[in-house]
Design an enzyme around this catalytic site. Structure first.
Site, short mmCIF file in Angstrom:
data_model
loop_
_atom_site.label_atom_id
_atom_site.label_comp_id
_atom_site.label_asym_id
_atom_site.label_seq_id
_atom_site.Cartn_x
_atom_site.Cartn_y
_atom_site.Cartn_z
N ASP A 16 0.83 -1.22 0.00
CA ASP A 16 0.00 0.00 0.00
C ASP A 16 0.86 1.27 0.00
O ASP A 16 2.03 1.24 0.38
CB ASP A 16 -0.85 0.05 1.28
N HIS A 30 3.84 -2.15 3.08
CA HIS A 30 3.82 -0.80 2.48
C HIS A 30 5.05 -0.58 1.61
O HIS A 30 6.18 -0.58 2.13
CB HIS A 30 3.75 0.25 3.59
ZN LIG Z 1 -2.73 3.21 3.20
#
Ligand SMILES: [Zn+2]
Length: 249
Positions: free
Chosen positions: A71, A217
């Site tokens: 993400d 991430h």
């Molecule tokens: Zn996010």
């Protein structure tokens, strides 16, 4: 899990209602209200509970396969590093990109697609206050982010991950109105929290179960750095890392 949770809400709400109807003390009222508020806030922040919206947080399989998601990118250095690690290991993932960042890094968006990964939306700006916007602004925030990715990638964006996994009735309505598939997770790596690579690794390894989706991430240095070793460690536990094709159409 889902049914049990809904049953629990029903049971507790019934319990609270009986309390309210039969008792007249302030304590009874406070207990009832706090039970309801607690349940709502658990649902707001826990995407796996599917309280407002049905999200895919794990994939149906009994095989020892887990799945990777990244993400908050694309990020100029870390997303590239991650793409290289995935390529070297012949692995596929889903990248949930922030629209404004995608606009700044169109070549990385193209590379994600060209390398055979799936791409999903993650709002235009990834601001926490978007959850409080009115209905029209929430739809805009999601749709404009997706549209930037669509223009660059030359393909429809069908997947969406709500930032922080926060859902509420308006976010749920927007996702349905835009005909998006909401993807959650079942292993939160906490790579945004832990500064120690071993802790991130251990947390993921301890939570491995068939079909689990791992949240990472590609905006973070630490994630790009640990990925090669994490892949080795996942495999050493007898798990493979799956591609999504046969699970998400
Ligand atoms: Zn996010």
């Amino acid at each position: 899990m889902l049914k049990n949770y809904h049953l629990l809400i029903f049971f507790l709400l019934s319990f609270a209602s009986i309390f309210l109807l039969t008792g007249d003390s302030l304590i009874a009222l406070l207990i009832s209200v706090s039970i309801i508020l607690t349940l709502i806030s658990i649902g707001l922040f826990n995407i796996q509970l599917n309280l407002f919206l049905k999200s895919i947080s794990r994939l149906k399989t009994t095989k020892k396969i887990v799945f990777l998601t990244f993400d908050d990118g694309p990020s100029p250095s870390n997303t590239i590093k991650i793409l290289e690690t995935l390529k070297a290991n012949d692995l596929k993932a889903i990248f949930f990109c922030i629209g404004a960042k995608a606009k700044e890094q169109p070549n990385i968006v193209k590379r994600i697609i060209n390398d055979g990964h799936l791409i999903g939306g993650h709002t235009l700006h990834h601001k926490w206050e978007y959850a409080f916007y009115n209905q029209k602004r929430i739809i805009n925030e999601i749709d404009k982010g997706n549209d930037i990715i669509k223009q660059i990638a030359g393909q429809e964006v069908a997947l969406f991950r709500p930032p922080w996994g926060i859902t509420n009735p308006r976010i749920a309505f927007a996702i349905k109105a835009l005909n998006l598939k909401s993807i959650g997770w079942s292993i939160r790596s906490l790579d945004t929290v832990f500064k120690n690579k071993q802790r991130i690794n251990d947390r993921i390894i301890n939570k491995l179960k068939p079909g689990r989706i791992i949240l990472l991430h590609d905006s973070l240095d630490i994630t790009a750095e640990i990925l090669p070793e994490l892949i080795v460690n996942i495999k050493s536990k007898g798990y493979s890392i799956g591609s999504y094709e046969e699970y998400i159409k």
